[in-house]
Design an enzyme around this catalytic site. Structure first.
Site, PDB file in Angstrom:
ATOM      1  CG  ASP A  13       7.501  -3.531  -1.553  1.00 26.10           C
ATOM      2  OD1 ASP A  13       6.652  -4.068  -2.298  1.00 26.10           O
ATOM      3  OD2 ASP A  13       8.672  -3.953  -1.477  1.00 26.10           O
ATOM      4  CB  SER A  14       5.196  -7.231  -0.257  1.00 27.83           C
ATOM      5  OG  SER A  14       6.377  -7.279  -1.032  1.00 27.83           O
ATOM      6  CE1 TYR A  45       1.729  -7.936   1.202  1.00 28.49           C
ATOM      7  CE2 TYR A  45       1.353  -6.152  -0.352  1.00 28.49           C
ATOM      8  CZ  TYR A  45       1.376  -6.613   0.949  1.00 28.49           C
ATOM      9  OH  TYR A  45       1.050  -5.762   1.977  1.00 28.49           O
ATOM     10  CB  CYS A  76       4.435  -3.182  -4.103  1.00 24.85           C
ATOM     11  SG  CYS A  76       4.120  -4.950  -4.254  1.00 24.85           S
ATOM     12  CB  THR A  78       2.741  -7.745  -6.468  1.00 25.86           C
ATOM     13  OG1 THR A  78       4.017  -8.152  -6.961  1.00 25.86           O
ATOM     14  CG2 THR A  78       1.818  -8.938  -6.375  1.00 25.86           C
ATOM     15  CB  CYS A 184       9.484  -7.328  -8.612  1.00 22.65           C
ATOM     16  SG  CYS A 184       9.572  -7.648  -6.830  1.00 22.65           S
ATOM     17  CB  THR A 185      10.098  -2.323  -5.739  1.00 26.37           C
ATOM     18  OG1 THR A 185       9.263  -3.088  -4.856  1.00 26.37           O
ATOM     19  CG2 THR A 185       9.240  -1.370  -6.534  1.00 26.37           C
ATOM     20  CG  HIS A 186      11.598  -7.188  -3.019  1.00 29.02           C
ATOM     21  ND1 HIS A 186      10.301  -6.747  -2.978  1.00 29.02           N
ATOM     22  CD2 HIS A 186      11.953  -7.475  -1.742  1.00 29.02           C
ATOM     23  CE1 HIS A 186       9.879  -6.782  -1.709  1.00 29.02           C
ATOM     24  NE2 HIS A 186      10.861  -7.224  -0.945  1.00 29.02           N
TER      25      HIS A 186
HETATM   26  N1  DGL Z   1       8.119  -5.718  -4.365  1.00 28.51           N
HETATM   27  C1  DGL Z   1       6.971  -6.295  -4.926  1.00 28.51           C
HETATM   28  C2  DGL Z   1       6.736  -5.867  -6.373  1.00 28.51           C
HETATM   29  O1  DGL Z   1       7.197  -4.834  -6.782  1.00 28.51           O
HETATM   30  C3  DGL Z   1       6.639  -7.741  -4.769  1.00 28.51           C
HETATM   31  C4  DGL Z   1       7.394  -8.690  -3.985  1.00 28.51           C
HETATM   32  C5  DGL Z   1       6.467  -9.752  -3.398  1.00 28.51           C
HETATM   33  O2  DGL Z   1       5.955  -9.481  -2.324  1.00 28.51           O
HETATM   34  O3  DGL Z   1       6.276 -10.791  -4.027  1.00 28.51           O
HETATM   35  O4  DGL Z   1       6.085  -6.544  -7.113  1.00 28.51           O
END
Ligand code: DGL
Length: 254
Positions: A13-14, A45, A76, A78, A184-186
């Site tokens: 992931d990012s 990202y 991720c 993205t 988004c996984t975050h």
């Molecule tokens: N965790 C990432 C996702 O699922 C993106 C977070 C990012 O780097 O902007 O999209």
């Protein structure tokens, strides 16, 4: 062949968001060895141009391939949107990606609306437009620049996050919000803070579906680790060692 079955699975992931996917993967695949790579040094990202995300993702994939992984999970949304098709065309191993869970949300929705939260990059992508064309009825797409940073910095609650969400949700406060897609996984780590704004809405992420897809792909190519193998998790990052500690803590979080 058996040696290859025992090879690790790469997940990236990012940043730390992908740990929410790793968490599910470890539960369902206790016999597997995982290498988790968080590209925190290059995060986010979601606000970078597509080409940049493709090249950052490929760099991570190369690092994982150097460690002889048998499959890669792009944890991720993205990076999947920007780079999955390109990576699958170039590298010959199972590459599992993610997309905002609009399909499961469409099954829950009755008459109300679905708020779909994702990064600007994901929402601007072709893949997302296609998803909306299939499952977009009642969906309001909300790009959330700056939201992943809360999870990345371990700020899962508190006034600053609450203010961000209040502003984001203001136009929908009195609307019948039935589901919220955590695209988004975050954002999965911000679940409790998000839920407070819409206590009755179903919060949906694509993590379990992604791990199920990983299992299906490994079965197809006969690469699941033999039962009784010793599972493990190795953390790697483009940032400092404090990020490794953070990732370990997040993996233990409920
Ligand atoms: N965790 C990432 C996702 O699922 C993106 C977070 C990012 O780097 O902007 O999209």
């Amino acid at each position: 062949m058996d040696e290859h079955k025992n090879a690790p699975i790469g997940i990236f992931d990012s940043g730390v968001g992908g740990i929410s996917v790793l968490r599910e993967a470890v539960k369902l695949l206790p016999d597997e060895k995982f290498i988790f790579y968080g590209d925190t040094g290059n995060a986010p990202y979601g606000t970078k141009p597509r080409e940049t995300v493709v090249s950052l993702s490929e760099n991570v994939v190369k690092r994982l391939l150097d460690q002889h992984v048998k499959a890669i999970v792009i944890a991720c949304n993205t990076a999947t949107s920007a780079a999955a098709a390109y990576l699958r065309g170039k590298y010959d191993l199972p590459i599992i990606g993610m997309e905002p869970a609009l399909k499961p949300a469409s099954l829950i929705r009755k008459k109300g609306i679905v708020l779909s939260l994702a990064t600007p990059g994901t929402i601007a992508g072709e893949k997302y437009a296609h998803l909306v064309s299939l499952y977009g009825e009642g969906v309001v797409s909300l790009p959330c620049p700056g939201l992943m940073e809360f999870a990345e910095n371990g700020e899962m609650d508190g006034e600053r996050l609450n203010e961000y969400l209040k502003k984001l949700f203001l136009p929908y406060r009195d609307q019948p919000v039935e589901a919220i897609v955590l695209g988004c996984t975050h954002y999965v780590f911000l679940r409790d803070a998000i839920q407070q704004h819409f206590p009755d809405a179903a919060l949906i992420d694509g993590n379990l579906g992604t791990v199920r897809q990983l299992i299906r792909r490994l079965q197809e190519v006969n690469l699941l680790a033999p039962e009784g193998s010793i599972g493990s998790v190795l953390f790697q990052t483009s940032a400092g060692t404090e990020t490794i500690e953070k990732m370990k803590r997040l993996l233990e979080m409920k």
